[in-house]
Structures are given as C-alpha cells and as structure tokens.
Design a protein around this motif. Structure first.
Motif, mmCIF file in Angstrom:
data_model
loop_
_atom_site.group_PDB
_atom_site.id
_atom_site.type_symbol
_atom_site.label_atom_id
_atom_site.label_comp_id
_atom_site.label_asym_id
_atom_site.label_seq_id
_atom_site.Cartn_x
_atom_site.Cartn_y
_atom_site.Cartn_z
ATOM 1 N N MET A 1 0.915 -1.186 0.015
ATOM 2 C CA MET A 1 0.141 0.044 0.034
ATOM 3 C C MET A 1 0.758 1.141 -0.054
ATOM 4 S SD MET A 1 -3.235 -0.921 2.544
ATOM 5 C CE MET A 1 -2.074 -1.201 3.903
ATOM 6 N N ASP A 6 -0.307 1.924 -6.494
ATOM 7 C CA ASP A 6 -1.608 1.461 -5.567
ATOM 8 C C ASP A 6 -2.298 2.353 -5.264
ATOM 9 O OD1 ASP A 6 0.999 -0.279 -3.452
ATOM 10 O OD2 ASP A 6 -0.355 -1.197 -4.961
ATOM 11 N N ALA A 41 -6.322 7.600 4.160
ATOM 12 C CA ALA A 41 -6.035 6.977 2.831
ATOM 13 C C ALA A 41 -7.141 7.116 1.972
ATOM 14 C CB ALA A 41 -5.928 5.396 3.230
ATOM 15 N N TRP A 47 -1.170 6.351 3.883
ATOM 16 C CA TRP A 47 -1.130 5.349 5.055
ATOM 17 C C TRP A 47 -0.056 5.575 6.112
ATOM 18 C CZ3 TRP A 47 -5.283 2.118 6.074
ATOM 19 C CH2 TRP A 47 -5.902 1.722 4.736
ATOM 20 N N THR A 233 -5.698 -7.922 2.228
ATOM 21 C CA THR A 233 -5.419 -6.324 1.697
ATOM 22 C C THR A 233 -4.736 -6.382 0.368
ATOM 23 O OG1 THR A 233 -5.508 -5.777 3.876
ATOM 24 C CG2 THR A 233 -5.051 -4.267 2.300
ATOM 25 N N GLY A 237 -5.473 -0.866 -0.810
ATOM 26 C CA GLY A 237 -5.773 -1.021 0.760
ATOM 27 C C GLY A 237 -7.218 -1.616 0.885
ATOM 28 N N LEU A 312 -11.817 0.132 3.510
ATOM 29 C CA LEU A 312 -10.018 0.307 3.873
ATOM 30 C C LEU A 312 -10.009 -0.150 5.261
ATOM 31 C CD1 LEU A 312 -9.622 3.962 2.238
ATOM 32 C CD2 LEU A 312 -8.519 1.813 1.424
#
Length: 372
Positions: A1, A6, A41, A47, A233, A237, A312
């Motif tokens: 992530m 991503d 996020a 993150w 995950t 995310g 998430l």
C-alpha cells in the motif's frame, strides 16, 4: 500500500476532498479534522503513521485543505497522492502546538472529527475549538460508508481474490493434518492473491465453536466440521473477508445434527440477503437472520452480529446488529455472516460481502454456499 501504482488517479482523491468540504457546508459544519488510517487513505491515498504525534488532515468548508504532520514523518507523504493535490502540506516539530495550528485552519462552528484520532488528540482539539464536535464516520456517511464506483470495483476484485483462496480449501482439509498446517497453506494462497494477509481462522471440531479461534495444533479427523474465515488486503488498501464451512472428508461425512443446522444457517443467510435493501435499518437485517436461527432452536448459539461494513478497514460502519437504526443506502458495503456455535461440538458460519444496490443487495462473493 505504498507506491503510486497502488493509488487511484489523482482526480478521484480531488473529487473526494471537494465532496468532503461540500458535505460539511451542507450540514453547517466548519470543517473536518481526521487523523491517520483508513479515512486519511480514502481522501489522500496516504497510510502515513506518526504514532502518538498528531497528523491531521484539516478540510475547511472554504479554502485549501491542510495536512499537518511531524517533520520526522512528512517525507512519507510522497508515497501518496498528496504531492499532486491542492493540499497545503505543513510540517511541525516537537514543541510546536500542532493542535492549535489545526484549529486555526477552521472558522467557528461545529467540526467533524475522524475516528482514528486518539482521546488525547480529541480532548485537546475540543478544548481549542470551543464548539460542538461530531463523529465524521456517521456525520459524513456519504463519504465513508457509501462506497463510490472506484471503491466498489476494488472490493469486487478483493472478493474475487478471496473466492479463489476458498476454492482451494477442500483439498487442504485432510485427516491427519493440523489446523496450523492448513493455516500456513492458506497464508501462502492469500499472498498469491493479495498484498497482505489480514487473518486466517481454521476452527475444526470444537474449536469452530469459538468464532474468533485462530488455528492450533489440533489434528483434523474425518467428519470434523471446519470453519475457515480468511481475509487479505490488496491494491489501494481494500480488504477481503470470506467465511465458508467445510467437513473433513466431504459433506457426506458431516454429523447429522451439523448437516441439519447448516440448512438453518443457509436459510438465515438467505433471509438477511432478502431483507437488505435501501430504506431498511441495519438492525432489521440482523433480525431477519436471527429469527430464522431462533425459530429452529439455535437462538442462544448465534452469539455475534450478522455483519460489519468493509472497505479500507476490515470492520467499519455499517454494523449489521441489534440496536443499530442506521438506514441502509445504495453503495454501502458490508458482510452478511450468520453463525451457529455449539460449545464443545462444532461451529459454522456463512459469510458474503454485499453492496446495497437500487432495490436490494448484490453479492460480491461468488464462492458456493453449500456444505462441502
């Protein structure tokens, strides 16, 4: 992530930030303050974790959002969409009053606070704001509970990924193997389909009667009922979560009482699926499943809520449970997972992830629901 591959396109985050400010304006709020974690996020792709130090995204109803973060951690924001968004990034050092700087971005009025802010941060912000504060997760539910098309696509991909893991489970459940050995195989399979393993539950025989049993050295025996709950995950995310119930040696080896109870479980799951639609409450969906199980005499053995939101976070609003009068709306995503647990004997659970559509729910999980 972490890296840019991503992330969603920058315009997705820009639209979310603009909508956050708009919703605050519509509800008469001065703005929004959120900390690190899934809400940050969602809005920025970041993150970042700054531990006990305050990191706060402040979204005022008018003007430019500000991201306050410790200078010790601010470099990690380069891994998010923030460098490409119209957000002022402002670092602070120990000794600065970061909370006062966050409050200074906002005009007077009520403020929505993010769910990850710790008590110390919340109390300090409330002291400085001298205005009502509200939970952002529910006040701005359109942002955090109702998933947009990009999110639903990611959740569908996650559900398909965990479906492929569940498809392999029967071949792993053989007499003489331990729960730990099966769990190790499942962790490897999850990692082939995801970026991170979130959890693995392999509950065989009496261990299955503990809904949150992990896995152990117990040796599988033919006829054992086995609860397998797995999740991971992937992508930006988003989480998967799937539970199926199996029998070592196949469904034909199931104890007669377990086979009968599984039919009740399927009926309860189906009842909850039928009830879930826009305009009904979360508690009514829970009740639909619970009534079926209670009428069959297993009511005292259904010991958890019927579902939880997912996105998430693996567990988030809406919670499908008694006492939750939240009205379901299109775009909300959650699990439907009734269970029956007989202490000392066996447990069973059937879980799908669904999204509320215009007139019902669509299951994102497509793995078969039969006992096998």
């Amino acid at each position: 992530m972490g890296d840019m591959t991503d992330l969603f396109p920058t315009d997705v985050y820009a639209t979310r930030l603009a909508r956050a400010a708009e919703l605050c304006r519509e509800q008469g709020l001065a703005g929004l303050v959120i900390g690190t974690g899934p809400e940050l996020a969602y809005l920025t792709g970041s993150w970042l974790s700054s531990h006990e130090r305050l990191t706060a995204l402040v979204v005022p109803v008018e003007g430019r959002p500000v991201l306050l973060a410790p200078e010790t951690d601010i470099g990690d924001l380069a891994l998010s969409a923030l460098p490409h968004l119209d957000v002022l990034i402002s670092g602070w050092v120990d000794g600065d009053d970061a909370h006062a700087r966050a409050v200074a971005v906002l005009d007077d009025g009520p403020v929505a606070l993010g769910s990850s802010l710790t008590t110390l941060h919340v109390l300090r912000l409330q002291e400085l704001l001298d205005a009502p504060t509200l939970p952002a997760a529910t006040t701005l539910k359109e942002l955090f509970m109702r998933k947009d098309e990009a999110e639903i696509e990611q959740l569908a991909l996650a559900a398909a990924a965990i479906d492929r893991v569940q498809e392999r489970v029967p071949s792993l459940l053989r007499e003489g193997r331990t729960e730990n050995q099966v769990a190790a195989d499942l962790q490897a399979l999850i990692l082939k389909e995801h970026d991170v393993v979130d959890f693995v539950i392999v509950g065989s025989g009496p261990n299955g009667a503990n809904p949150h049993h992990s896995h152990s050295a117990r040796v599988l025996e033919t006829g054992d009922v086995v609860v397998v709950d797995v999740g991971g995950t992937r992508g930006p995310g988003y989480h998967s979560d799937s539970t199926r119930t199996y029998v070592v040696g196949g469904a034909g080896e199931a104890p007669a009482d377990a086979a009968a109870a599984y039919g009740v479980l399927q009926a309860a799951h189906a009842a909850a699926m039928r009830q879930a639609r826009p305009g009904v409450t979360a508690e009514s969906v829970d009740r639909a499943a619970r009534e079926v199980i209670a009428e069959a005499g297993y009511g005292e053995y259904f010991i958890h809520r019927t579902g939880h939101g997912i996105g998430l976070s693996t567990h988030e609003e809406p919670y499908i449970m008694a006492g939750n009068d939240l009205v379901l709306e299109p775009g909300m995503c959650f699990s439907i997972e009734p269970g029956i647990y007989l202490p000392g004997q066996w447990g069973m659970r059937l879980e799908d992830i669904v999204v509320v559509s215009a007139d019902g729910v669509e299951s994102l999980s497509h793995q078969q629901r039969e006992l096998r």
